[in-house]
Design a protein around this motif. Structure first.
Motif, PDB file in Angstrom:
ATOM      1  N   MET A 135       0.858  -1.176   0.000  1.00 33.61           N
ATOM      2  CA  MET A 135       0.000   0.000   0.000  1.00 33.61           C
ATOM      3  C   MET A 135       0.892   1.221   0.000  1.00 33.61           C
ATOM      4  O   MET A 135       1.329   1.682  -1.021  1.00 33.61           O
ATOM      5  N   MET A 136       1.234   1.716   1.175  1.00 32.43           N
ATOM      6  CA  MET A 136       2.114   2.868   1.193  1.00 32.43           C
ATOM      7  C   MET A 136       3.387   2.481   1.886  1.00 32.43           C
ATOM      8  O   MET A 136       3.380   1.914   2.963  1.00 32.43           O
ATOM      9  N   ARG A 137       4.475   2.837   1.266  1.00 36.32           N
ATOM     10  CA  ARG A 137       5.750   2.422   1.788  1.00 36.32           C
ATOM     11  C   ARG A 137       6.016   3.033   3.154  1.00 36.32           C
ATOM     12  O   ARG A 137       6.730   2.486   3.945  1.00 36.32           O
ATOM     13  N   HIS A 138       5.456   4.210   3.396  1.00 36.04           N
ATOM     14  CA  HIS A 138       5.827   4.894   4.623  1.00 36.04           C
ATOM     15  C   HIS A 138       4.607   5.261   5.456  1.00 36.04           C
ATOM     16  O   HIS A 138       4.644   6.208   6.218  1.00 36.04           O
ATOM     17  N   ARG A 167      -0.767  -1.370  -6.788  1.00 39.26           N
ATOM     18  CA  ARG A 167      -1.450  -0.310  -7.542  1.00 39.26           C
ATOM     19  C   ARG A 167      -2.969  -0.433  -7.410  1.00 39.26           C
ATOM     20  O   ARG A 167      -3.683   0.557  -7.386  1.00 39.26           O
ATOM     21  N   GLU A 188      -3.908   1.121  -4.236  1.00 39.31           N
ATOM     22  CA  GLU A 188      -3.756   2.573  -4.310  1.00 39.31           C
ATOM     23  C   GLU A 188      -4.876   3.192  -5.128  1.00 39.31           C
ATOM     24  O   GLU A 188      -5.410   4.256  -4.780  1.00 39.31           O
ATOM     25  N   ARG A 210      -7.737   3.445  -2.878  1.00 37.62           N
ATOM     26  CA  ARG A 210      -7.567   4.539  -1.931  1.00 37.62           C
ATOM     27  C   ARG A 210      -7.918   5.867  -2.594  1.00 37.62           C
ATOM     28  O   ARG A 210      -8.651   6.686  -2.036  1.00 37.62           O
ATOM     29  N   PRO A 264      -8.036   2.470   4.303  1.00 36.19           N
ATOM     30  CA  PRO A 264      -7.257   1.232   4.200  1.00 36.19           C
ATOM     31  C   PRO A 264      -8.054  -0.022   4.553  1.00 36.19           C
ATOM     32  O   PRO A 264      -7.943  -1.046   3.868  1.00 36.19           O
TER      33      PRO A 264
END
Lengths: 353, 522
Positions: free
Chosen positions: B1-4, B426, B429, B432, B438
């Motif tokens: 999802m999101m790296r950070h 992707r 994402e 999202r 999430p």
């Protein structure tokens, strides 16, 4: 002046020790298309993901539709940003049919069915609503992805290398279609590409990116005519560079003296950008250049000529000017042209204003 | 999802709880054993412990050795020669994989033990009252080998199938003979598969409880059980368990190590044509004889013995209803285990794949401890723990299901994880950006897409739970009998007729998906 749809100021992002984005600032008006052009690894996709909210910037602020979405103490998650995104591989939900894909981002209180119908006719896919993604061609998948991203009415549409998954011959047709659809919908678009033709065709503005920075952001015409850096010059169109020295209001180079429009300090060493169209060659046994390569391009020949200093320039000639490799040639340019000069530190000087 | 981005709280909370749960039995054992201090060391260094260690190692080495000796020729004959009925042999020789070790133990005892088929057959005409004793090493060795050798055979078959025949042709063209080519070019390429298989068989033998207990060969698992049964000496049992866990961890470490190093690639992306099959000529007959012998001993013999006792059991009016009840119990508790394990696995796998960090990696690694923990060890730890601290769940299905989850979590995590890796981030994402949180994305996009992996993982857990013996034996509520425990207790009591029906039922239930796997992997 239109309202600003996207504004980035001083956006910086690093992954571990790699600086992916360094102090990027840009503004995009509503209804305009911005092409982010650059080689792979230049940070253009990271910038797109920062705008979308998939990455958190280290520094700087990002505004979408007038409200800050990333900034000191502020981080709006992607689902609340009103961005639409189309990925390179389209990322259609494989377990949903076309209409469920398009309806995915619609809230409960809109007439979903009607909106899906509208989007289907906008992208020209009426009748395909109950297909599942793997039954569609690449071009159709892309249009579904577009429809899905546009359906909730995003403030900005983000496209990540949208045409790179298509065959070369299909690509030109599809990008014209996509441009038509997006213009028709009045969308504000930021898209990422490494193909200069695509950037020139689609972008009202082009931002040329290199090593995490935007080296120049302007209209395609302005960038072509007055590139800010040698890197930009080579990214839009073809460019060669030769060195010259400023003497008495002229720039002395090995192909002759060139005019200067702006004050350059005397004795300064500069490099001059030459586009192939401005380089004229004529066979001459006393000429300074030697043809090292000849590429037939249909209506034209593109020659590569080696100069005594070792530098090479390219020259575009009509198809009836056919000279064999190793021919010695004299070189001339159009002295009325506004030449672009770069100092050693790569700042542009001169050129048309 | 999101790296950070930070994972949703529900996700990491559930994954953390899972990891803590997995660590609990082992932590408790360590605590227990270390509480004893020097007393433990003196207990462990008695000669008896060294005897157990010696017996365990001898069994492990013997089983590995014979399994290699059987598998290497089998794999080569069925994949690379013009052996008649190649494909049939290659499937039949793998099939013993579906037989649980305690069923193999049952087969050996029922055939060769006192009052077994052989003795009964010889008693009439020859008046033989006693056969050479099958209990101890010979029986355990035979029983474990019968069911463990396919763990070497399978990877070897796959590896030989994947060899690029052009490499051998190059070796031949460079002047090496057939045997020389095999030794210098083929064998080195098979080494990773052999190493993987050897370690799997080693681990299998080390962890096995069913066969060694029925054949009364005192390796660690059986010794731990005896300790628990007879003296209830917790400290020694805990100490023995820790030694066993340590050995299993060592094997796992080796396995991990060899897997990391074994990167053999084909020279090209695909092999365009099938390899030239070696003509066996006169050697065809010995080769066929060898394959037939393996199938006879490992498949035909167990099946006939089971059938014999099955018929005897039915004609003697065996308790059909009772067995049906055991089967339902097995299915019920396995179903519970499958659901619980799958849910735990989802949180761990999603956290690890989508929110990679040192912490999520650590949680994922922790769940693999179940690979190293023999069932008897988990069971023992939970018996002590339950009796002392969790009397509410002690002797309930909840504790049993918990033990299964700890044991089989790695299978479910692996399955969900590999399926998750195939879903492009992707997609999530895109969801999202279309306005979903999430957790909503997890429900609407991720879970539907990894459903095959979740189902496969849950199915795998279901099947292994059906066959699980030691934890079931120690942790089942009083009176709760499953197919596995009924086979084991009937065999221990020497009533083979009673053991046969549940054994056949269990094999049938677990071989259906196995056959499916083999046919697909063909």
């Amino acid at each position: 002046m239109n309202k600003i749809a996207v504004r980035c100021s001083g956006v910086t992002k690093s992954f571990g020790r790699t600086l992916a984005i360094q102090g990027v600032s840009l503004e995009l008006e509503e209804g305009k298309f911005l092409a982010l052009l650059g080689p792979s690894g230049c940070g253009k996709t990271t910038l797109l993901r920062l705008i979308a909210g998939f990455e958190v910037p280290d520094k700087g602020t990002i505004e979408i539709g007038g409200s800050t979405v990333s900034g000191p103490g502020v981080f709006i998650p992607p689902e609340n940003r009103r961005v639409g995104i189309v990925f390179q591989d389209y990322a259609l939900f494989p377990h949903m049919d076309v209409s469920r894909n398009i309806a995915f981002g619609l809230s409960k209180d809109v007439d979903r069915k009607k909106r899906v119908e509208e989007m289907l006719s906008l992208v020209g896919l009426k009748g395909l609503q109950s297909r599942i993604p793997h039954e569609l061609s690449g071009g159709e998948q892309q249009r579904v992805a577009l429809a899905r991203a546009m359906a909730p009415g995003p403030a900005v549409l983000l496209l990540d290398e949208p045409f790179s998954n298509l065959d070369a011959d299909l690509r030109i047709r599809i990008r014209a279609e996509v441009k038509g659809i997006l213009t028709c919908a009045g969308a504000t678009v930021v898209f990422v590409t490494h193909d200069q033709q695509e950037a020139l065709f689609m972008g009202d503005l082009v931002g040329v990116m290199n090593r995490g920075r935007i080296e120049q952001i302007d209209t395609p015409q302005a960038i072509f005519e007055r590139p800010a850096t040698p890197f930009v010059a080579k990214s839009i169109g073809t460019a060669d560079f030769i060195t010259g020295t400023v003497e008495n209001g002229l720039v002395t180079t090995e192909i002759g003296n060139l005019p200067v429009q702006e004050q350059l300090s005397l004795g300064e060493t500069v490099s001059v950008m030459l586009r192939p169209k401005l380089v004229y060659i004529l066979p001459d046994s006393k000429g300074i250049g030697i043809i090292t390569e000849r590429v037939f391009q249909g209506s034209h020949y593109l020659y590569r000529i080696q100069l005594p200093s070792g530098a090479t320039v390219r020259s575009l000639q009509d198809r009836n000017c056919s000279y064999p490799v190793d021919t010695r040639v004299a070189i001339e340019t159009n002295l009325d042209h506004n030449f672009v000069y770069f100092q050693e530190n790569c700042e542009s000087r001169g050129g048309p204003s | 999802m999101m790296r950070h981005a930070r994972p949703p709280a529900v996700l990491w909370l559930s994954a953390t709880l899972t990891a803590i749960g997995v660590l609990l039995p082992l932590a408790y054992l360590v605590l227990r054993a270390s509480g004893a201090g020097m007393e433990l060391w003196s207990l462990l260094f008695r000669t008896r412990t060294l005897d157990i260690l010696g017996r365990t190692l001898i069994l492990v080495i013997a089983v590995i050795g014979i399994s290699l000796a059987i598998s290497l020729p089998l794999a080569w004959l069925t994949q690379r020669t013009d052996l008649p009925l190649r494909r049939m042999w290659s499937i039949l020789t793998v099939l013993p994989l579906v037989i649980p070790s305690y069923v193999a133990g049952f087969v050996i005892v029922a055939a060769l033990g006192p009052r077994g088929i052989l003795q009964q057959a010889l008693a009439g005409p020859f008046g033989v009252e006693r056969l050479p004793d099958i209990y101890g090493f010979p029986g355990a060795f035979l029983a474990v080998t019968l069911v463990a050798y396919p763990y070497i055979l399978l990877p070897l078959q796959a590896s030989i199938r994947g060899l690029d025949p052009r490499i051998e042709e190059v070796a031949r063209s460079l002047g090496h003979g057939r045997w020389d080519t095999f030794r210098r070019v083929v064998l080195p390429q098979l080494r990773p598969a052999m190493a993987a298989g050897v370690l799997l068989v080693g681990l299998y033998t080390l962890r096995d409880f069913g066969a060694v207990s029925l054949l009364r060969y005192e390796t660690f698992t059986w010794a731990i059980y005896l300790q628990y049964q007879t003296s209830f000496d917790r400290i020694l049992a805990a100490g023995l368990s820790l030694v066993l866990v340590f050995m299993a961890l060592a094997i796992l470490f080796l396995e991990f190590h060899t897997r990391g190093k074994s990167h053999y690639h084909r020279t090209a992306a695909s092999v365009s044509r099938s390899p030239a099959y070696v003509k066996l000529g006169r050697w065809q007959w010995p080769a066929l004889g060898f394959c037939a012998l393996v199938v006879l001993v490992a498949l035909v013999m167990p099946v006939s013995i089971l059938s014999y006792w099955l018929v005897r059991g039915f004609s003697g009016g065996g308790a059909l209803w009772q067995t049906t009840g055991y089967a339902l119990n097995s299915a019920y508790v396995s179903g519970l285990a499958a659901v619980v394990t799958a849910i735990a696995a989802i949180s761990v796998a999603v956290l690890d794949v989508r929110y990679p960090s040192l912490f999520s990696r650590l949680l994922e690694r922790i769940t693999y401890i179940g690979f190293a923990l023999p069932g008897i060890v988990i069971a023992l730890a939970l018996v002590f723990f339950g009796a002392n601290y969790a009397t509410l769940v002690y002797q309930t299905l909840a504790l049993l299901v918990f033990a299964y989850a700890v044991l089989f979590l790695p299978q479910a995590v692996g399955s969900v994880r590999s399926s998750l890796l195939q879903v492009s981030p992707r997609l999530e994402e895109a969801a999202r950006s279309l306005g979903r949180t999430p957790l909503q994305v997890l429900a609407a996009v991720t879970l539907p897409l990894v459903r095959p992996g979740i189902l496969a993982g849950a199915g795998l857990v279901f099947l292994t739970t059906m066959k699980e013996l030691p934890a079931t034996l120690l942790l089942s509520p009083i009176g709760f009998k499953t197919l596995a425990t009924s086979i084991w207790s009937a065999t221990s009591e020497g009533s083979f007729a009673r053991a046969a029906f549940p054994a056949v039922l269990l094999i049938l239930l677990s071989s259906v998906p196995m056959a499916f796997l083999i046919v697909r992997g063909g």
